[in-house]
Design a protein around this motif. Structure first.
Motif, PDB file in Angstrom:
ATOM      1  N   THR A 137       0.741  -1.345  -0.136  1.00 35.53           N
ATOM      2  CA  THR A 137      -0.151   0.070  -0.053  1.00 35.53           C
ATOM      3  C   THR A 137       0.892   1.218  -0.034  1.00 35.53           C
ATOM      4  N   GLU A 138       0.277   2.329  -0.413  1.00 36.98           N
ATOM      5  CA  GLU A 138       0.966   3.483  -0.271  1.00 36.98           C
ATOM      6  C   GLU A 138       0.816   4.176   1.108  1.00 36.98           C
ATOM      7  N   ALA A 139      -0.116   3.931   1.807  1.00 33.77           N
ATOM      8  CA  ALA A 139      -0.139   4.090   3.083  1.00 33.77           C
ATOM      9  C   ALA A 139       1.387   3.750   4.093  1.00 33.77           C
ATOM     10  N   VAL A 199      -9.006  -2.797   5.026  1.00 28.38           N
ATOM     11  CA  VAL A 199      -7.918  -2.333   5.786  1.00 28.38           C
ATOM     12  C   VAL A 199      -7.355  -1.115   5.169  1.00 28.38           C
ATOM     13  N   LEU A 200      -6.937  -1.606   3.861  1.00 32.32           N
ATOM     14  CA  LEU A 200      -6.066  -0.779   3.002  1.00 32.32           C
ATOM     15  C   LEU A 200      -6.637   0.547   2.631  1.00 32.32           C
ATOM     16  N   ARG A 201      -8.206   0.314   2.453  1.00 32.55           N
ATOM     17  CA  ARG A 201      -8.806   1.583   2.106  1.00 32.55           C
ATOM     18  C   ARG A 201      -8.509   2.527   3.358  1.00 32.55           C
ATOM     19  N   ILE A 202      -8.924   2.137   4.420  1.00 37.10           N
ATOM     20  CA  ILE A 202      -9.092   2.900   5.570  1.00 37.10           C
ATOM     21  C   ILE A 202      -7.724   3.601   5.625  1.00 37.10           C
ATOM     22  N   ALA A 203      -6.577   2.744   5.724  1.00 42.89           N
ATOM     23  CA  ALA A 203      -5.165   3.376   5.899  1.00 42.89           C
ATOM     24  C   ALA A 203      -4.971   4.372   4.878  1.00 42.89           C
ATOM     25  N   GLU A 204      -5.292   4.013   3.647  1.00 48.47           N
ATOM     26  CA  GLU A 204      -4.980   5.257   2.489  1.00 48.47           C
ATOM     27  C   GLU A 204      -5.734   6.247   2.532  1.00 48.47           C
TER      28      GLU A 204
END
Length: 151
Positions: free
Chosen positions: A15-17, A143-148
């Protein structure tokens, strides 16, 4: 590697997060309620007890789109911000319930983070392992949508 293994399942994602944003998305109760179960499942705040601390316990109830529920429980094994989150879970809660271990390692990677997740799947037939892998893929999408979004 992402897939079914001899002892369970594994997922690798990037992820980019930042690792901090990913760890927060995994471990903050409000985020957990959003990602656990994927986009189509609701975990109401009043049916969630989730405060990650090593040795602690957690409980949650999922409300499924068909109005059925699934009760969950588990424990926090290793909570090391922002690099490691290991916990146990079962969807058959109660005294003496057999809980499986889920591990999530988070590493800094080219402008973001890399995640490696494993889950034990003792006695799961191959079809159940494949379904578990598919479910976790949906969870990690969230999870990644939230983190990003937190970047």
């Amino acid at each position: 590697m992402t897939g079914v293994t001899q002892t369970g399942i594994e997922i690798d994602r990037t992820t980019e997060a930042s690792p901090e944003a990913v760890f927060a998305a995994l471990t903050e109760a409000e985020s957990f309620a959003e990602w656990f179960g994927g986009a189509d499942v609701v975990v109401p705040a009043d049916r969630l007890d989730f405060a990650p601390a090593e040795g602690g316990r957690w409980r949650a109830q999922m409300l499924l789109p068909d109005n059925n529920t699934i009760d969950w429980q588990g424990g926090f094994v290793r909570v090391e911000a922002p690099s490691r989150f290991d916990f146990t879970l079962t969807d058959v809660p109660g005294e003496g319930a057999k809980e499986v271990l889920v591990t999530v390692a988070i590493y800094p990677a080219d402008g973001g983070a890399s995640l490696h997740m494993t889950q034990e799947t003792p006695d799961f037939p191959h079809e159940q392992k494949a379904a578990t892998l598919q479910g976790w893929q949906l969870f990690f999408d969230e999870v990644l949508r939230i983190a990003e979004a937190a970047r």
